[in-house]
Design an enzyme around this catalytic site. Sequence first.
Site, PDB file in Angstrom:
ATOM      1  N   GLU A 114      69.549   1.343  86.457  1.00 40.39           N
ATOM      2  CA  GLU A 114      70.694   0.715  87.371  1.00 40.39           C
ATOM      3  C   GLU A 114      71.205   1.553  88.741  1.00 40.39           C
ATOM      4  O   GLU A 114      70.246   0.130  89.813  1.00 40.39           O
ATOM      5  CB  GLU A 114      71.042   0.318  86.455  1.00 40.39           C
ATOM      6  CG  GLU A 114      71.423  -0.731  84.822  1.00 40.39           C
ATOM      7  CD  GLU A 114      72.870  -1.095  84.416  1.00 40.39           C
ATOM      8  OE1 GLU A 114      73.272  -1.575  84.345  1.00 40.39           O
ATOM      9  OE2 GLU A 114      72.924  -0.038  84.137  1.00 40.39           O
ATOM     10  N   GLU A 134      70.987  -0.663  75.794  1.00 40.37           N
ATOM     11  CA  GLU A 134      72.232  -1.120  75.712  1.00 40.37           C
ATOM     12  C   GLU A 134      72.532  -1.341  74.459  1.00 40.37           C
ATOM     13  O   GLU A 134      73.262  -1.565  74.021  1.00 40.37           O
ATOM     14  CB  GLU A 134      73.040  -1.324  76.758  1.00 40.37           C
ATOM     15  CG  GLU A 134      73.150  -0.581  78.386  1.00 40.37           C
ATOM     16  CD  GLU A 134      72.586   0.358  78.753  1.00 40.37           C
ATOM     17  OE1 GLU A 134      72.682   0.666  79.741  1.00 40.37           O
ATOM     18  OE2 GLU A 134      70.924  -0.090  78.894  1.00 40.37           O
TER      19      GLU A 134
END
Length: 269
Positions: A114, A134
């Site tokens: 990210e 995740e």
Amino acid sequence: MSQYKHIIFKREGTITRITFNRPHAHNALDREMSDELANAVRSVKKDRECRFLVFQGAGDTFCAGDDIKDFLTWNDEDPYWQCRQYQETAQTIEDLTCITIAAVDGVCTGGGLELTLTCDFVVATDRSRWGMPEIDWDITPGWGGVTRLQKFAGRRKTKEWNLIGQLFDAETAERYDLINRICKPADLDKEVDALIAVVAAKNPVTLRRSKFVLNKSADLPVPAAMAFEVPLQPFDSKPGRFATEGMEDFAKRETRSARRKVSKTFWQD
């Protein structure tokens, strides 16, 4: 004594380097490291002399994202406040005036991936591994793994990576616009330095305006975005001023090749 414990913050002239320094944990971001990253990025934002910011990882990894074990110590309010801090840090990086470069080696997953999405350039090694795992830890991305990632790789691939959670190699990351340049691990520093050298030759005023236009016009309809391309001030005809030195150099055929000679063949091997 350094104010940082989990990152290395080093400024050399116009270049600042932030190194994630928890190699024993694949440079995963725990709460303390996240706070340090936020503070370091804010200090770069205020530094008018900084022209380049390089993110890198200690050891043989870039950043594995959030430290999942750290989540077990959170109270009910922490997820909201930590996520908001992550998002603010990511947006601050994206909005920085200086040129930002992610130098990626090894693991680049979750929050590490990210973070690269907010940078202007990404140079990565051929052994780097990417992914958004995740979902297997019963959490969802909090600072761009769903939103920013779609702008690079598209909705289809972003769904695949987030809903399956598999890792993928550097070639795949490059194919889906996550990497500018792939190199051997031994060449990573050299490639980043070469990139800095070629961009440093540009006029700093023109460079930061071009970055501003590229960032702020990207999500607008074309007619609105075109307004960003209109010069904010008339050209100054006086020699030696930033507004015209590039054009004057172009007119002098014997000197104009100095900057262009490097630029026009860069990364063409």
